[in-house]
Scaffold this active site. Structure first.
Site, PDB file in Angstrom:
ATOM      1  N   SER A  40       0.689  -1.209   0.007  1.00 22.70           N
ATOM      2  CA  SER A  40       0.008  -0.056  -0.056  1.00 22.70           C
ATOM      3  C   SER A  40       0.980   1.170  -0.103  1.00 22.70           C
ATOM      4  O   SER A  40       1.631   1.419   0.936  1.00 22.70           O
ATOM      5  CB  SER A  40      -0.732  -0.002   1.204  1.00 22.70           C
ATOM      6  OG  SER A  40      -1.533   1.474   1.459  1.00 22.70           O
TER       7      SER A  40
ATOM      8  N   HIS B  39      -1.315  -1.539  -3.975  1.00 25.66           N
ATOM      9  CA  HIS B  39      -2.691  -1.081  -3.657  1.00 25.66           C
ATOM     10  C   HIS B  39      -2.779   0.458  -3.315  1.00 25.66           C
ATOM     11  O   HIS B  39      -1.816   0.924  -2.724  1.00 25.66           O
ATOM     12  CB  HIS B  39      -2.701  -1.556  -1.958  1.00 25.66           C
ATOM     13  CG  HIS B  39      -3.922  -1.397  -1.287  1.00 25.66           C
ATOM     14  ND1 HIS B  39      -5.092  -2.143  -1.700  1.00 25.66           N
ATOM     15  CD2 HIS B  39      -4.354  -0.473  -0.447  1.00 25.66           C
ATOM     16  CE1 HIS B  39      -6.107  -1.799  -0.936  1.00 25.66           C
ATOM     17  NE2 HIS B  39      -5.639  -0.859  -0.105  1.00 25.66           N
TER      18      HIS B  39
ATOM     19  N   ASP C 238      -4.848   3.622  -1.989  1.00 25.17           N
ATOM     20  CA  ASP C 238      -5.922   4.024  -1.144  1.00 25.17           C
ATOM     21  C   ASP C 238      -6.541   5.417  -1.299  1.00 25.17           C
ATOM     22  O   ASP C 238      -5.687   6.367  -1.166  1.00 25.17           O
ATOM     23  CB  ASP C 238      -5.284   3.962   0.366  1.00 25.17           C
ATOM     24  CG  ASP C 238      -5.102   2.570   0.827  1.00 25.17           C
ATOM     25  OD1 ASP C 238      -6.001   1.865   0.940  1.00 25.17           O
ATOM     26  OD2 ASP C 238      -4.137   2.434   1.326  1.00 25.17           O
TER      27      ASP C 238
ATOM     28  N   MET D 134      -9.144   8.280   0.007  1.00 19.42           N
ATOM     29  CA  MET D 134      -9.763   8.671   0.734  1.00 19.42           C
ATOM     30  C   MET D 134     -10.386  10.178   0.748  1.00 19.42           C
ATOM     31  O   MET D 134      -9.788  10.945   0.367  1.00 19.42           O
ATOM     32  CB  MET D 134      -8.919   8.798   2.264  1.00 19.42           C
ATOM     33  CG  MET D 134      -8.180   7.355   2.382  1.00 19.42           C
ATOM     34  SD  MET D 134      -7.354   7.508   4.004  1.00 19.42           S
ATOM     35  CE  MET D 134      -6.561   5.899   4.337  1.00 19.42           C
TER      36      MET D 134
ATOM     37  N   HIS E 226      -8.491   1.134  -3.767  1.00 17.28           N
ATOM     38  CA  HIS E 226      -9.372   0.802  -2.592  1.00 17.28           C
ATOM     39  C   HIS E 226     -10.161   2.284  -2.225  1.00 17.28           C
ATOM     40  O   HIS E 226      -9.582   3.203  -1.772  1.00 17.28           O
ATOM     41  CB  HIS E 226      -8.578   0.685  -1.156  1.00 17.28           C
ATOM     42  CG  HIS E 226      -9.286   0.357   0.113  1.00 17.28           C
ATOM     43  ND1 HIS E 226      -8.789   0.057   1.127  1.00 17.28           N
ATOM     44  CD2 HIS E 226     -10.683   0.268   0.242  1.00 17.28           C
ATOM     45  CE1 HIS E 226      -9.592  -0.025   2.288  1.00 17.28           C
ATOM     46  NE2 HIS E 226     -10.723   0.097   1.559  1.00 17.28           N
TER      47      HIS E 226
ATOM     48  N   MET F 275     -12.273   4.501  -0.394  1.00 16.74           N
ATOM     49  CA  MET F 275     -12.908   4.843   1.121  1.00 16.74           C
ATOM     50  C   MET F 275     -13.394   6.072   0.796  1.00 16.74           C
ATOM     51  O   MET F 275     -13.047   7.138   1.357  1.00 16.74           O
ATOM     52  CB  MET F 275     -11.726   4.786   2.100  1.00 16.74           C
ATOM     53  CG  MET F 275     -11.432   3.414   2.437  1.00 16.74           C
ATOM     54  SD  MET F 275      -9.813   3.223   3.347  1.00 16.74           S
ATOM     55  CE  MET F 275      -8.470   3.441   1.727  1.00 16.74           C
TER      56      MET F 275
ATOM     57  N   MET G  78     -11.211  -5.404   6.006  1.00 16.46           N
ATOM     58  CA  MET G  78     -10.391  -4.391   6.882  1.00 16.46           C
ATOM     59  C   MET G  78     -10.281  -5.066   8.448  1.00 16.46           C
ATOM     60  O   MET G  78     -11.109  -5.262   9.054  1.00 16.46           O
ATOM     61  CB  MET G  78     -11.244  -3.204   7.035  1.00 16.46           C
ATOM     62  CG  MET G  78     -11.337  -2.265   5.880  1.00 16.46           C
ATOM     63  SD  MET G  78      -9.811  -1.645   4.844  1.00 16.46           S
ATOM     64  CE  MET G  78      -8.936  -1.264   6.210  1.00 16.46           C
TER      65      MET G  78
ATOM     66  N   ASP H 247      -6.575  -6.100   4.928  1.00 20.02           N
ATOM     67  CA  ASP H 247      -6.096  -4.742   4.865  1.00 20.02           C
ATOM     68  C   ASP H 247      -5.789  -4.171   6.048  1.00 20.02           C
ATOM     69  O   ASP H 247      -6.991  -4.017   6.572  1.00 20.02           O
ATOM     70  CB  ASP H 247      -6.516  -3.824   3.867  1.00 20.02           C
ATOM     71  CG  ASP H 247      -6.028  -2.774   3.522  1.00 20.02           C
ATOM     72  OD1 ASP H 247      -4.906  -2.437   3.751  1.00 20.02           O
ATOM     73  OD2 ASP H 247      -6.655  -1.844   2.760  1.00 20.02           O
TER      74      ASP H 247
HETATM   75  C1  DX5 Z   1      -6.045   1.900   5.824  1.00 20.32           C
HETATM   76  C2  DX5 Z   1      -5.583   1.375   4.391  1.00 20.32           C
HETATM   77  C3  DX5 Z   1      -4.755   0.459   3.989  1.00 20.32           C
HETATM   78  C4  DX5 Z   1      -3.373   1.058   4.798  1.00 20.32           C
HETATM   79  C5  DX5 Z   1      -2.632  -0.196   5.636  1.00 20.32           C
HETATM   80  O1  DX5 Z   1      -7.082   2.709   5.738  1.00 20.32           O
HETATM   81  O2  DX5 Z   1      -6.864   0.842   3.774  1.00 20.32           O
HETATM   82  O3  DX5 Z   1      -4.334   0.128   2.974  1.00 20.32           O
HETATM   83  O4  DX5 Z   1      -2.322   1.658   3.936  1.00 20.32           O
HETATM   84  O5  DX5 Z   1      -1.742   0.315   6.182  1.00 20.32           O
HETATM   85  P1  DX5 Z   1      -0.858  -0.534   7.182  1.00 20.32           P
HETATM   86  O6  DX5 Z   1      -0.246  -1.769   6.503  1.00 20.32           O
HETATM   87  O7  DX5 Z   1       0.288   0.318   7.847  1.00 20.32           O
HETATM   88  O8  DX5 Z   1      -1.762  -1.040   8.400  1.00 20.32           O
HETATM   89 ZN    ZN Z   2      -6.470   0.049   1.766  1.00 18.75          ZN
END
Ligand code: DX5
Ligand code: ZN
Length: 229
Positions: free
Chosen positions: A15, A39, A41, A43, A72, A74, A143, A181
């Protein structure tokens, strides 16, 4: 199938949330020869209490790598932005079941744009929430921290959740993969693979200062193997 850990193909998806954004390309080039997926993310500061990056960054990453990009989302009402993320170069898009009353529509939209479809579950959401959509998705993302930030501690009950989901997928005779994740690291990957995970998403365990990126990924692979023995 998910049932047999020995035969299961396990994918690591680093990620980039935990990478250094000042030299993102350099960090991506370091993981590129070691993994198949990356990956991303996204947000929105609404579905989760943080803002990360959006369409232009996905587009820019697409230009510099051929890795399979799992994006991903969010974000609230993800269907609003699915076409844009597909056009930006996503290979797989996850929508959260908590983010829309129309998860079936969101999944159809993802597929109609030529991407693999994933649905994501927050830690407090039971697996039963994906029961009806299960035949239509490629991946369910569990998650194992509350989404929004990298570097959080793995929630232990996620293991049992993955086991139950794996049982459900096998019982229904489906080919759906399980991604996990949040807080994934070399210490818990063996248990995650045993429980039924196929895709291990890891941010801070890979992009960290303490261990070089290559060493961190290799350690995870070594321990994945232990989960298969
Ligand atoms: C959190 C993200 C993850 C994040 C995981 O909301 O969806 O993908 O990057 O990070 P680690 O592996 O540090 O928990
Ligand atoms: Zn993620």
């Amino acid at each position: 199938m998910n049932s047999n850990a020995k035969q299961r193909r396990v994918i690591i998806s680093p990620s980039v949330l935990s990478a250094n954004f000042a030299h993102l390309e350099q960090d991506i080039k370091q993981v590129e020869p070691l993994v198949e997926w990356l990956h991303l993310d996204v947000m929105d500061g609404c579905f989760v209490p943080n803002i990360s990056f959006g369409i232009p960054v996905v587009k820019a990453i697409r230009k510099i790598t051929n890795l399979f990009l799992d994006v991903h989302l969010m974000i609230e009402a993800p269907e609003r932005y699915i076409p844009a993320f597909a056009e930006a170069g996503a290979n797989l898009i996850y929508a959260h079941v908590e983010a829309t009353p129309h998860i079936n529509r969101a999944v159809q939209l993802i597929k109609s744009h030529g991407c693999k479809a994933g649905v994501a579950l927050n830690p407090g959401t039971p697996i039963e929430q994906v029961y009806e959509i299960l035949p239509y998705v490629d991946v369910v993302l569990v998650m194992s921290v509350n989404p929004g930030f990298g570097g959080q501690k793995f929630i232990p009950s996620s293991l049992r959740k993955i086991k139950r989901l794996n049982e459900l997928i096998n019982r229904e005779g489906l080919e759906v993969k399980i991604a996990v994740d949040g807080g994934v690291n070399a210490d818990n990957v063996a248990d995650l693979v045993k429980a039924g995970a196929n895709i291990l998403i890891a941010g801070s365990a890979i992009f960290q200062d303490k261990i070089p990126i290559e060493k961190a990924v290799k350690l995870i692979y070594t321990n994945i193997q232990k989960g298969k023995d």
